[in-house]
Design a protein around this motif. Structure first.
Motif, short mmCIF file in Angstrom:
data_model
loop_
_atom_site.label_atom_id
_atom_site.label_comp_id
_atom_site.label_asym_id
_atom_site.label_seq_id
_atom_site.Cartn_x
_atom_site.Cartn_y
_atom_site.Cartn_z
N GLU A 19 39.43 39.55 41.43
CA GLU A 19 39.30 39.78 40.22
C GLU A 19 38.48 38.51 39.57
OE1 GLU A 19 43.06 40.70 38.29
OE2 GLU A 19 43.83 38.62 38.52
N GLN A 20 38.80 37.35 39.79
CA GLN A 20 38.28 36.27 39.28
C GLN A 20 36.71 36.40 39.25
OE1 GLN A 20 40.27 32.69 40.36
NE2 GLN A 20 41.90 32.96 38.91
N VAL B 182 35.20 38.97 37.30
CA VAL B 182 34.86 38.78 35.92
C VAL B 182 33.79 37.76 35.73
CG1 VAL B 182 36.25 37.42 33.94
CG2 VAL B 182 37.47 39.22 35.19
N PHE C 249 37.57 49.34 31.06
CA PHE C 249 38.51 48.04 31.76
C PHE C 249 39.79 48.11 31.38
CE2 PHE C 249 34.32 46.17 30.92
CZ PHE C 249 34.08 45.42 32.44
N HIS D 199 44.94 44.65 31.17
CA HIS D 199 44.90 43.26 31.72
C HIS D 199 43.39 42.64 32.07
CE1 HIS D 199 45.86 40.15 34.72
NE2 HIS D 199 45.07 40.61 35.60
N HIS D 200 42.41 43.53 32.24
CA HIS D 200 41.35 42.79 32.66
C HIS D 200 40.48 42.57 31.34
CE1 HIS D 200 42.11 43.76 36.97
NE2 HIS D 200 42.11 42.51 36.81
N MET E 285 41.67 39.42 30.36
CA MET E 285 41.25 38.17 31.19
C MET E 285 39.78 38.09 31.00
SD MET E 285 41.37 38.18 35.48
CE MET E 285 40.92 37.03 36.25
N CYS F 192 39.02 51.23 35.25
CA CYS F 192 38.73 49.86 35.27
C CYS F 192 37.77 49.11 36.22
CB CYS F 192 40.14 48.71 35.37
SG CYS F 192 39.87 47.06 35.13
N VAL G 163 36.94 46.27 37.04
CA VAL G 163 37.63 45.15 37.75
C VAL G 163 38.61 45.65 39.14
CG1 VAL G 163 38.74 42.80 38.02
CG2 VAL G 163 37.05 43.35 36.11
N CYS G 164 39.34 46.46 38.33
CA CYS G 164 40.65 47.22 39.25
C CYS G 164 39.80 47.74 40.49
CB CYS G 164 41.49 48.04 38.60
SG CYS G 164 42.52 47.15 37.69
#
Length: 237
Positions: free
Chosen positions: A30-31, A34, A56, A59-60, A63, A113, A115-116
């Motif tokens: 996930e880092q 992002v 998204f 949570h993201h 972030m 999302c 990122v997910c």
């Protein structure tokens, strides 16, 4: 242990020796996602097309906001909102009481999302690689058996994957090892958190903390995954 591009991240995560190697992999993924999106990828049409369509999760979004690059966030959000408004207008235009699941479709749009999805796409490969190494590599089996186990959500996924990856003979060996490992480490954490509580009694103020000083965040991770005590992930200036 011979490593390759498929096994290096998993072995690295196990060597970190924290409460769940799959949490370690998820954080890395996930880092990376992002950083990628808010680095320069948000200017690329194909990436924006994907983020516009997917959006998204809560949570993201948080972030991404914490990461920085306010202009990048604004550009991503601007075109995503435009697409959402177009879809919402169509949903409302076609809505008929009792004949449409408008609320369900709107709810889904707010939980999808980018990122997910990025982690989900590689997570299955990590689970498969775990069992490939477990079956073929004695050194990795030792890493697994000496680990602190997994968080409960990722442990559930591991057991579910074992149903398809292992034959009956292999399951008879794996399940007892996995269950014993989890039980041992769940009980270890319970004792560490219990000692944290006891250590705050003035009568124990001079006694050693042992491993309990950071047991709260590790216990939370064990129960639900993630890293509750992580510092905010920000762009490197």
């Amino acid at each position: 242990m011979k490593e390759n591009i498929a096994t290096i991240p998993l072995i690295k995560a196990f060597n970190a020796k924290d409460e769940c190697p799959f949490c370690n992999l998820e954080r890395e993924a996930e880092q990376h996602a992002v950083s990628f999106i808010l680095g320069s990828a948000y200017m690329e049409d194909d990436i924006r097309e994907k983020t516009d369509a997917t959006g998204f999760c809560r949570h993201h979004f948080k972030m991404m906001y914490d990461y920085g690059n306010r202009l990048g966030n604004a550009l991503i959000l601007s075109t995503h909102l435009k697409k959402l408004n177009q879809e919402l207008a169509k949903e409302m235009s076609d809505f008929a009481p009792g004949k449409s699941s408008l609320l369900k479709r709107i709810s889904k749009k707010t939980t999808d999302c980018y990122v997910c999805d990025h982690f989900r796409k590689i997570y299955g490969r990590y689970l498969d690689t775990f069992f490939d190494l477990y079956l073929k590599n004695e050194e990795f089996r030792q890493l697994f058996e000496e680990s602190k186990g997994f968080c409960l959500p990722h442990f559930g996924d591991l057991i579910e994957t074992a149903e398809n990856k292992l034959n009956d003979t292999q399951k008879k060996e794996f399940y007892p090892k996995a269950f014993a490992l989890m039980q041992e480490n769940m009980e270890r954490l319970q004792k560490e958190v219990a000692w944290f509580v006891e250590k705050n009694d003035y009568r124990n103020k001079d006694k050693d903390w042992g491993n309990s000083a950071d047991s709260i965040q590790r216990g939370m991770q064990k129960c639900a995954g993630g890293y509750p005590a992580d510092e905010v992930f920000r762009a490197k200036l």
